[in-house]
Design a protein around this motif. Sequence first.
Motif, mmCIF file in Angstrom:
data_model
loop_
_atom_site.group_PDB
_atom_site.id
_atom_site.type_symbol
_atom_site.label_atom_id
_atom_site.label_comp_id
_atom_site.label_asym_id
_atom_site.label_seq_id
_atom_site.Cartn_x
_atom_site.Cartn_y
_atom_site.Cartn_z
ATOM 1 N N PHE A 40 -0.503 -3.260 0.302
ATOM 2 C CA PHE A 40 0.341 -4.356 -0.177
ATOM 3 C C PHE A 40 0.805 -5.117 1.054
ATOM 4 O O PHE A 40 1.670 -4.634 1.793
ATOM 5 C CB PHE A 40 1.560 -3.839 -0.951
ATOM 6 N N GLY A 41 0.216 -6.273 1.313
ATOM 7 C CA GLY A 41 0.561 -7.043 2.513
ATOM 8 C C GLY A 41 0.255 -6.242 3.763
ATOM 9 O O GLY A 41 -0.875 -5.816 3.980
ATOM 10 N N GLU A 42 1.301 -6.001 4.564
ATOM 11 C CA GLU A 42 1.150 -5.224 5.798
ATOM 12 C C GLU A 42 1.320 -3.730 5.579
ATOM 13 O O GLU A 42 1.053 -2.927 6.471
ATOM 14 C CB GLU A 42 2.172 -5.698 6.844
ATOM 15 N N ASN A 43 1.778 -3.344 4.388
ATOM 16 C CA ASN A 43 2.046 -1.929 4.087
ATOM 17 C C ASN A 43 0.782 -1.223 3.623
ATOM 18 O O ASN A 43 0.092 -1.695 2.718
ATOM 19 C CB ASN A 43 3.105 -1.795 2.995
ATOM 20 N N GLU A 44 0.511 -0.087 4.253
ATOM 21 C CA GLU A 44 -0.588 0.780 3.840
ATOM 22 C C GLU A 44 0.012 2.090 3.365
ATOM 23 O O GLU A 44 0.685 2.783 4.113
ATOM 24 C CB GLU A 44 -1.561 1.004 4.995
ATOM 25 N N ILE A 45 -0.235 2.398 2.117
ATOM 26 C CA ILE A 45 0.363 3.570 1.470
ATOM 27 C C ILE A 45 -0.737 4.613 1.280
ATOM 28 O O ILE A 45 -1.834 4.288 0.825
ATOM 29 C CB ILE A 45 0.991 3.144 0.127
ATOM 30 N N PRO A 46 -0.460 5.883 1.614
ATOM 31 C CA PRO A 46 -1.511 6.909 1.558
ATOM 32 C C PRO A 46 -2.054 7.146 0.145
ATOM 33 O O PRO A 46 -1.387 6.868 -0.846
ATOM 34 C CB PRO A 46 -0.842 8.172 2.097
ATOM 35 N N PHE A 47 -3.263 7.683 0.106
ATOM 36 C CA PHE A 47 -3.934 7.949 -1.168
ATOM 37 C C PHE A 47 -3.113 8.854 -2.076
ATOM 38 O O PHE A 47 -3.204 8.755 -3.297
ATOM 39 C CB PHE A 47 -5.327 8.568 -0.940
ATOM 40 N N TRP A 48 -2.303 9.720 -1.503
ATOM 41 C CA TRP A 48 -1.463 10.610 -2.315
ATOM 42 C C TRP A 48 -0.719 9.822 -3.384
ATOM 43 O O TRP A 48 -0.593 10.262 -4.527
ATOM 44 C CB TRP A 48 -0.431 11.348 -1.445
ATOM 45 N N ASN A 49 -0.197 8.651 -3.017
ATOM 46 C CA ASN A 49 0.569 7.834 -3.944
ATOM 47 C C ASN A 49 -0.306 7.272 -5.074
ATOM 48 O O ASN A 49 0.205 6.908 -6.125
ATOM 49 C CB ASN A 49 1.271 6.704 -3.207
ATOM 50 N N GLN A 50 -1.592 7.213 -4.845
ATOM 51 C CA GLN A 50 -2.519 6.771 -5.897
ATOM 52 C C GLN A 50 -2.467 7.740 -7.081
ATOM 53 O O GLN A 50 -2.507 7.326 -8.236
ATOM 54 C CB GLN A 50 -3.938 6.745 -5.300
ATOM 55 N N VAL A 51 -2.358 9.034 -6.768
ATOM 56 C CA VAL A 51 -2.371 10.069 -7.811
ATOM 57 C C VAL A 51 -1.112 10.001 -8.663
ATOM 58 O O VAL A 51 -1.185 9.895 -9.890
ATOM 59 C CB VAL A 51 -2.543 11.475 -7.184
ATOM 60 N N ASN A 52 0.063 10.072 -8.030
ATOM 61 C CA ASN A 52 1.307 10.065 -8.803
ATOM 62 C C ASN A 52 1.745 8.657 -9.180
ATOM 63 O O ASN A 52 2.625 8.488 -10.016
ATOM 64 C CB ASN A 52 2.437 10.782 -8.062
ATOM 65 N N GLY A 53 1.111 7.642 -8.605
ATOM 66 C CA GLY A 53 1.439 6.256 -8.900
ATOM 67 C C GLY A 53 0.497 5.669 -9.941
ATOM 68 O O GLY A 53 0.597 5.998 -11.124
ATOM 69 N N PRO A 54 -0.415 4.784 -9.523
ATOM 70 C CA PRO A 54 -1.238 4.052 -10.479
ATOM 71 C C PRO A 54 -2.063 4.908 -11.443
ATOM 72 O O PRO A 54 -2.149 4.583 -12.624
ATOM 73 C CB PRO A 54 -2.162 3.213 -9.587
ATOM 74 N N ILE A 55 -2.651 6.002 -10.975
ATOM 75 C CA ILE A 55 -3.484 6.816 -11.878
ATOM 76 C C ILE A 55 -2.616 7.462 -12.957
ATOM 77 O O ILE A 55 -2.890 7.322 -14.157
ATOM 78 C CB ILE A 55 -4.295 7.877 -11.094
ATOM 79 N N ALA A 56 -1.560 8.158 -12.551
ATOM 80 C CA ALA A 56 -0.682 8.815 -13.529
ATOM 81 C C ALA A 56 0.007 7.788 -14.429
ATOM 82 O O ALA A 56 0.151 8.010 -15.640
ATOM 83 C CB ALA A 56 0.355 9.681 -12.809
ATOM 84 N N ASP A 57 0.417 6.673 -13.856
ATOM 85 C CA ASP A 57 1.092 5.639 -14.640
ATOM 86 C C ASP A 57 0.158 5.085 -15.716
ATOM 87 O O ASP A 57 0.552 4.913 -16.873
ATOM 88 C CB ASP A 57 1.572 4.520 -13.711
ATOM 89 N N ALA A 58 -1.091 4.810 -15.358
ATOM 90 C CA ALA A 58 -2.051 4.273 -16.326
ATOM 91 C C ALA A 58 -2.339 5.291 -17.432
ATOM 92 O O ALA A 58 -2.462 4.917 -18.608
ATOM 93 C CB ALA A 58 -3.338 3.853 -15.613
ATOM 94 N N ILE A 59 -2.430 6.573 -17.086
ATOM 95 C CA ILE A 59 -2.642 7.605 -18.113
ATOM 96 C C ILE A 59 -1.451 7.614 -19.076
ATOM 97 O O ILE A 59 -1.622 7.677 -20.293
ATOM 98 C CB ILE A 59 -2.855 8.992 -17.467
ATOM 99 N N TRP A 60 -0.256 7.523 -18.529
ATOM 100 C CA TRP A 60 0.972 7.467 -19.332
ATOM 101 C C TRP A 60 0.892 6.320 -20.338
ATOM 102 O O TRP A 60 1.182 6.478 -21.520
ATOM 103 C CB TRP A 60 2.142 7.260 -18.367
ATOM 104 N N HIS A 61 0.475 5.150 -19.858
ATOM 105 C CA HIS A 61 0.413 3.974 -20.719
ATOM 106 C C HIS A 61 -0.717 4.058 -21.747
ATOM 107 O O HIS A 61 -0.609 3.464 -22.826
ATOM 108 C CB HIS A 61 0.324 2.704 -19.884
ATOM 109 N N CYS A 62 -1.769 4.792 -21.442
ATOM 110 C CA CYS A 62 -2.812 5.033 -22.463
ATOM 111 C C CYS A 62 -2.207 5.794 -23.638
ATOM 112 O O CYS A 62 -2.536 5.523 -24.800
ATOM 113 C CB CYS A 62 -3.984 5.815 -21.868
ATOM 114 N N GLY A 63 -1.313 6.731 -23.343
ATOM 115 C CA GLY A 63 -0.612 7.458 -24.398
ATOM 116 C C GLY A 63 0.244 6.530 -25.245
ATOM 117 O O GLY A 63 0.327 6.687 -26.468
#
Length: 194
Positions: free
Chosen positions: A142-165
């Motif tokens: 996001f812009g100049e911020n680089e966030i580790p892959f770990w956040n992908q798991v508990n962030g966008p992936i888990a969030d999208a699964i939640w919203h599928c429910g």
Amino acid sequence: MKNTIVIIALVISAMCYAQDTSEEKLPYYEVPEYSKEFTAGTMAARMVDGLGFRFYWASEGLTEKDLNYRPSKDVRSSEDTIDHILDLSYIIVNSTLKQPNSRVDKSKMTYEEKRKQALMNLKTAAEILRGSDDISQYKIIFGENEIPFWNQVNGPIADAIWHCGQLASFRRITGNPINPNVNHFTGKVKEAKD
């Protein structure tokens, strides 16, 4: 006359079949076969594949009534939820493509186009992850911020699964439940019994 009607019916059937088979099939009707070995990449890819399968079936065959449904004025509609899942799918795929995130204009996209794009984003990300020996390189940017892959798991992936429910619950409320032959545990669709 009878033969002419039969021939016309056969030609129309053949044309319909040709049209159905020539259309591009969307990914995640079923979860792809699992990898032979366990690696960080194959595990991450399987998580994305599981999300793709859940999204495919949560969003498959939604009607206008389904898309407009919201339990209260303070809650996203199903269509708004699909927009959010699409945004999350861009975050997931952009990290695997090593691209920064930016806003995507969805205002002219139809429900079918949004659904297809989200599924294609997830498929692309899963394929990249599956072939990777080092998934730590896939940062969320996001812009100049680089966030580790770990956040992908508990962030966008888990969030999208939640919203599928949420989509699955909302469509049940509107009288259009998910296909009962879908088995989320196996990632397969049972053959319907006649």
